[in-house]
Design a protein around this motif. Structure first.
Motif, PDB file in Angstrom:
ATOM      1  N   ARG A 127      -2.717   9.989 -83.796  1.00 10.13           N
ATOM      2  CA  ARG A 127      -1.578  10.040 -85.061  1.00 10.13           C
ATOM      3  C   ARG A 127      -0.775  11.397 -84.766  1.00 10.13           C
ATOM      4  NH1 ARG A 127       2.195   9.121 -87.896  1.00 10.13           N
ATOM      5  NH2 ARG A 127       2.319  10.061 -89.970  1.00 10.13           N
ATOM      6  N   LEU A 128      -1.388  12.657 -84.530  1.00  5.96           N
ATOM      7  CA  LEU A 128      -0.838  13.819 -84.352  1.00  5.96           C
ATOM      8  C   LEU A 128       0.176  13.676 -83.020  1.00  5.96           C
ATOM      9  CD1 LEU A 128      -0.420  16.820 -84.534  1.00  5.96           C
ATOM     10  CD2 LEU A 128      -2.054  17.362 -83.343  1.00  5.96           C
ATOM     11  N   SER A 129       0.080  12.951 -81.966  1.00  4.04           N
ATOM     12  CA  SER A 129       0.917  12.610 -80.966  1.00  4.04           C
ATOM     13  C   SER A 129       2.154  11.987 -81.551  1.00  4.04           C
ATOM     14  CB  SER A 129       0.226  11.945 -79.833  1.00  4.04           C
ATOM     15  OG  SER A 129      -0.792  12.547 -79.202  1.00  4.04           O
ATOM     16  N   GLU A 130       1.839  10.810 -82.261  1.00  3.71           N
ATOM     17  CA  GLU A 130       2.973  10.448 -82.872  1.00  3.71           C
ATOM     18  C   GLU A 130       3.739  11.302 -83.757  1.00  3.71           C
ATOM     19  OE1 GLU A 130       1.653   7.225 -85.438  1.00  3.71           O
ATOM     20  OE2 GLU A 130       0.453   6.138 -84.025  1.00  3.71           O
ATOM     21  N   VAL A 131       3.270  12.110 -84.506  1.00  2.00           N
ATOM     22  CA  VAL A 131       4.094  13.008 -85.619  1.00  2.00           C
ATOM     23  C   VAL A 131       4.759  14.127 -84.427  1.00  2.00           C
ATOM     24  CG1 VAL A 131       3.916  14.913 -87.123  1.00  2.00           C
ATOM     25  CG2 VAL A 131       2.470  12.758 -87.253  1.00  2.00           C
ATOM     26  N   ARG A 132       4.400  14.613 -83.538  1.00  6.40           N
ATOM     27  CA  ARG A 132       5.040  15.469 -82.475  1.00  6.40           C
ATOM     28  C   ARG A 132       6.204  14.828 -81.827  1.00  6.40           C
ATOM     29  NH1 ARG A 132      -0.451  18.858 -80.405  1.00  6.40           N
ATOM     30  NH2 ARG A 132      -0.328  20.209 -82.230  1.00  6.40           N
ATOM     31  N   GLU A 133       6.185  13.501 -81.890  1.00  6.67           N
ATOM     32  CA  GLU A 133       7.423  12.972 -81.294  1.00  6.67           C
ATOM     33  C   GLU A 133       8.746  13.245 -82.171  1.00  6.67           C
ATOM     34  OE1 GLU A 133       6.828   8.701 -80.676  1.00  6.67           O
ATOM     35  OE2 GLU A 133       5.178   8.954 -79.299  1.00  6.67           O
ATOM     36  N   GLN A 134       8.389  13.025 -83.302  1.00  2.96           N
ATOM     37  CA  GLN A 134       9.546  13.601 -84.314  1.00  2.96           C
ATOM     38  C   GLN A 134       9.508  15.088 -84.747  1.00  2.96           C
ATOM     39  OE1 GLN A 134       9.828  11.151 -87.815  1.00  2.96           O
ATOM     40  NE2 GLN A 134      11.554  12.076 -88.538  1.00  2.96           N
ATOM     41  N   HIS A 135       8.413  15.680 -84.894  1.00  5.12           N
ATOM     42  CA  HIS A 135       8.239  17.119 -85.101  1.00  5.12           C
ATOM     43  C   HIS A 135       7.329  17.951 -84.043  1.00  5.12           C
ATOM     44  CE1 HIS A 135       9.969  16.272 -89.084  1.00  5.12           C
ATOM     45  NE2 HIS A 135       9.274  15.172 -89.177  1.00  5.12           N
ATOM     46  N   SER A 136       8.169  18.456 -82.994  1.00  7.78           N
ATOM     47  CA  SER A 136       7.226  18.896 -81.958  1.00  7.78           C
ATOM     48  C   SER A 136       6.336  20.186 -82.164  1.00  7.78           C
ATOM     49  CB  SER A 136       8.260  19.093 -80.742  1.00  7.78           C
ATOM     50  OG  SER A 136       9.202  20.191 -81.115  1.00  7.78           O
ATOM     51  N   ASP A 137       6.530  20.620 -83.286  1.00 12.60           N
ATOM     52  CA  ASP A 137       5.687  22.081 -83.490  1.00 12.60           C
ATOM     53  C   ASP A 137       4.595  21.887 -84.637  1.00 12.60           C
ATOM     54  OD1 ASP A 137       7.359  23.431 -81.758  1.00 12.60           O
ATOM     55  OD2 ASP A 137       8.633  24.273 -83.365  1.00 12.60           O
ATOM     56  N   ALA A 138       4.480  20.317 -84.869  1.00 12.77           N
ATOM     57  CA  ALA A 138       3.526  20.109 -86.068  1.00 12.77           C
ATOM     58  C   ALA A 138       2.167  20.624 -85.494  1.00 12.77           C
ATOM     59  CB  ALA A 138       3.482  18.540 -86.227  1.00 12.77           C
ATOM     60  N   ILE A 139       1.293  20.914 -86.352  1.00 15.44           N
ATOM     61  CA  ILE A 139      -0.032  21.283 -86.210  1.00 15.44           C
ATOM     62  C   ILE A 139      -1.006  20.608 -87.064  1.00 15.44           C
ATOM     63  CG2 ILE A 139       0.355  23.484 -85.266  1.00 15.44           C
ATOM     64  CD1 ILE A 139      -1.008  24.714 -87.775  1.00 15.44           C
ATOM     65  N   SER A 140      -2.464  20.190 -86.955  1.00 15.16           N
ATOM     66  CA  SER A 140      -3.205  19.415 -87.796  1.00 15.16           C
ATOM     67  C   SER A 140      -3.712  20.590 -88.763  1.00 15.16           C
ATOM     68  CB  SER A 140      -4.088  18.709 -86.990  1.00 15.16           C
ATOM     69  OG  SER A 140      -4.735  19.600 -85.979  1.00 15.16           O
ATOM     70  N   LEU A 141      -3.970  20.242 -89.879  1.00 17.81           N
ATOM     71  CA  LEU A 141      -4.657  21.097 -91.017  1.00 17.81           C
ATOM     72  C   LEU A 141      -5.771  20.132 -91.612  1.00 17.81           C
ATOM     73  CD1 LEU A 141      -1.658  22.148 -91.174  1.00 17.81           C
ATOM     74  CD2 LEU A 141      -2.814  23.815 -92.288  1.00 17.81           C
ATOM     75  N   ARG A 142      -6.810  20.418 -92.304  1.00 18.90           N
ATOM     76  CA  ARG A 142      -7.647  19.711 -93.034  1.00 18.90           C
ATOM     77  C   ARG A 142      -8.362  20.609 -94.145  1.00 18.90           C
ATOM     78  NH1 ARG A 142     -12.439  18.663 -89.156  1.00 18.90           N
ATOM     79  NH2 ARG A 142     -12.638  21.000 -89.284  1.00 18.90           N
ATOM     80  N   ILE A 143      -8.666  19.838 -95.151  1.00 14.88           N
ATOM     81  CA  ILE A 143      -9.136  20.539 -96.372  1.00 14.88           C
ATOM     82  C   ILE A 143     -10.300  19.416 -96.791  1.00 14.88           C
ATOM     83  CG2 ILE A 143      -7.518  19.418 -97.800  1.00 14.88           C
ATOM     84  CD1 ILE A 143      -7.484  21.864 -99.621  1.00 14.88           C
ATOM     85  N   ASP A 144     -11.218  20.259 -97.401  1.00 17.52           N
ATOM     86  CA  ASP A 144     -12.380  19.289 -98.441  1.00 17.52           C
ATOM     87  C   ASP A 144     -11.447  19.092 -99.706  1.00 17.52           C
ATOM     88  OD1 ASP A 144     -14.369  19.606 -96.484  1.00 17.52           O
ATOM     89  OD2 ASP A 144     -15.069  21.251 -97.116  1.00 17.52           O
ATOM     90  N   VAL A 145     -11.524  17.819-100.062  1.00 18.66           N
ATOM     91  CA  VAL A 145     -10.658  17.526-101.281  1.00 18.66           C
ATOM     92  C   VAL A 145     -10.885  18.055-102.521  1.00 18.66           C
ATOM     93  CG1 VAL A 145     -10.106  15.251-100.469  1.00 18.66           C
ATOM     94  CG2 VAL A 145     -11.761  15.306-101.419  1.00 18.66           C
ATOM     95  N   ASP A 146     -12.216  18.587-102.678  1.00 13.91           N
ATOM     96  CA  ASP A 146     -12.560  19.351-103.730  1.00 13.91           C
ATOM     97  C   ASP A 146     -12.335  20.776-103.700  1.00 13.91           C
ATOM     98  OD1 ASP A 146     -13.448  16.982-105.036  1.00 13.91           O
ATOM     99  OD2 ASP A 146     -15.294  17.264-104.240  1.00 13.91           O
ATOM    100  N   ALA A 147     -11.759  21.415-102.524  1.00 12.30           N
ATOM    101  CA  ALA A 147     -11.396  22.618-102.293  1.00 12.30           C
ATOM    102  C   ALA A 147     -10.091  23.099-102.564  1.00 12.30           C
ATOM    103  CB  ALA A 147     -11.914  23.010-100.954  1.00 12.30           C
ATOM    104  N   PHE A 148      -9.235  22.088-103.059  1.00 15.52           N
ATOM    105  CA  PHE A 148      -7.857  22.302-103.329  1.00 15.52           C
ATOM    106  C   PHE A 148      -7.503  23.420-104.446  1.00 15.52           C
ATOM    107  CE2 PHE A 148      -3.919  21.708-105.684  1.00 15.52           C
ATOM    108  CZ  PHE A 148      -3.097  21.805-104.776  1.00 15.52           C
ATOM    109  N   GLU A 149      -6.945  24.449-104.140  1.00 16.86           N
ATOM    110  CA  GLU A 149      -6.643  25.495-105.071  1.00 16.86           C
ATOM    111  C   GLU A 149      -5.091  25.489-105.298  1.00 16.86           C
ATOM    112  OE1 GLU A 149      -8.138  29.261-104.090  1.00 16.86           O
ATOM    113  OE2 GLU A 149     -10.411  28.320-103.474  1.00 16.86           O
ATOM    114  N   MET A 150      -4.469  25.281-106.697  1.00 13.22           N
ATOM    115  CA  MET A 150      -3.375  25.576-106.993  1.00 13.22           C
ATOM    116  C   MET A 150      -2.880  26.809-107.268  1.00 13.22           C
ATOM    117  SD  MET A 150      -0.124  24.308-107.684  1.00 13.22           S
ATOM    118  CE  MET A 150      -0.515  22.432-107.931  1.00 13.22           C
ATOM    119  N   PRO A 151      -2.250  27.644-106.661  1.00 10.91           N
ATOM    120  CA  PRO A 151      -1.719  28.909-107.069  1.00 10.91           C
ATOM    121  C   PRO A 151      -1.064  29.075-108.296  1.00 10.91           C
ATOM    122  CG  PRO A 151      -1.046  28.417-104.644  1.00 10.91           C
ATOM    123  CD  PRO A 151      -1.371  27.307-105.446  1.00 10.91           C
ATOM    124  N   ASP A 152      -1.443  30.023-109.170  1.00  8.96           N
ATOM    125  CA  ASP A 152      -1.032  30.358-110.537  1.00  8.96           C
ATOM    126  C   ASP A 152       0.596  30.024-110.729  1.00  8.96           C
ATOM    127  OD1 ASP A 152      -3.518  30.196-111.749  1.00  8.96           O
ATOM    128  OD2 ASP A 152      -3.557  32.219-111.831  1.00  8.96           O
TER     129      ASP A 152
END
Length: 194
Positions: A127-152
């Motif tokens: 999937r990352l390879s597919e994304v990089r065909e359109q956005h060559s500088d894309a990197i992968s990131l991950r989050i534990d869904v319960d760890a999301f923090e909204m800045p005030d």
């Protein structure tokens, strides 16, 4: 301002904006999207997609096609779209979510962490390879869904976004109404001017 599930009649609107914002459009299903809406004017401000990847071994989810319409940017709309997508991922029993982005700092502020391509599940590597065909500088990131923090600061911007937008629209309408009657506001004289 609030974020809700997309409605089926919004498919054309979504596809138009996906194209206009140069986002990925790989046969998206409207059911995968959420839409940010100003509740007073019912004006749409942005959207995002939670995409599921199903393999024989595991199922993964990806946040993709996050777009904020001009006039609504830098007002916390995108942050609230991401928050809603992660809430949906949690509801669907996902423990982690992935995103591929050329702007990793945007997602890092919420608790996403960059991960190397080698640490991605096989399905997401392709999937990352597919994304990089359109956005060559894309990197992968991950989050534990319960760890999301909204800045005030983003939560406050979101609260103020609709108020500011309505004020701008009122001012714009006021100027248009005067001009509609052929009145030049710079040279006009009024009945009670002294």
């Amino acid at each position: 301002m609030y974020v809700r599930d997309a409605k089926s009649q919004e498919e054309v609107w979504l596809l138009d904006w996906i194209r206009d914002l140069d986002l990925e459009a790989d046969s998206p299903q409207v059911d995968d999207f959420v839409v940010a809406v100003d509740e007073t004017t019912n004006t749409k401000a942005g959207f995002g997609r939670l995409r599921e990847h199903v393999t024989d071994e595991e199922t993964f989810c990806e946040i993709t096609s996050v777009g904020v319409l001009p006039g609504w940017r830098s007002k916390g709309v995108g942050a609230h779209i991401v928050e809603r997508l992660l809430a949906l991922a949690s509801d669907d029993m996902f423990e982690q979510a992935y995103v591929f982005s050329e702007d990793p700092e945007y997602f890092i502020q919420f608790g996403f962490t960059p991960i190397s391509t080698g640490d991605l599940p096989d399905a997401l590597e392709s999937r990352l390879s597919e994304v990089r065909e359109q956005h060559s500088d894309a990197i992968s990131l991950r989050i534990d869904v319960d760890a999301f923090e909204m800045p005030d600061r983003l939560r406050e911007r979101f609260k103020q976004a609709a108020v500011e937008r309505r004020q701008q629209q009122r001012e714009s309408m006021k100027d248009e109404m005067v001009e509609d009657f052929g009145i030049d506001t710079d040279d006009a004289s009024y009945k009670y001017d002294i």
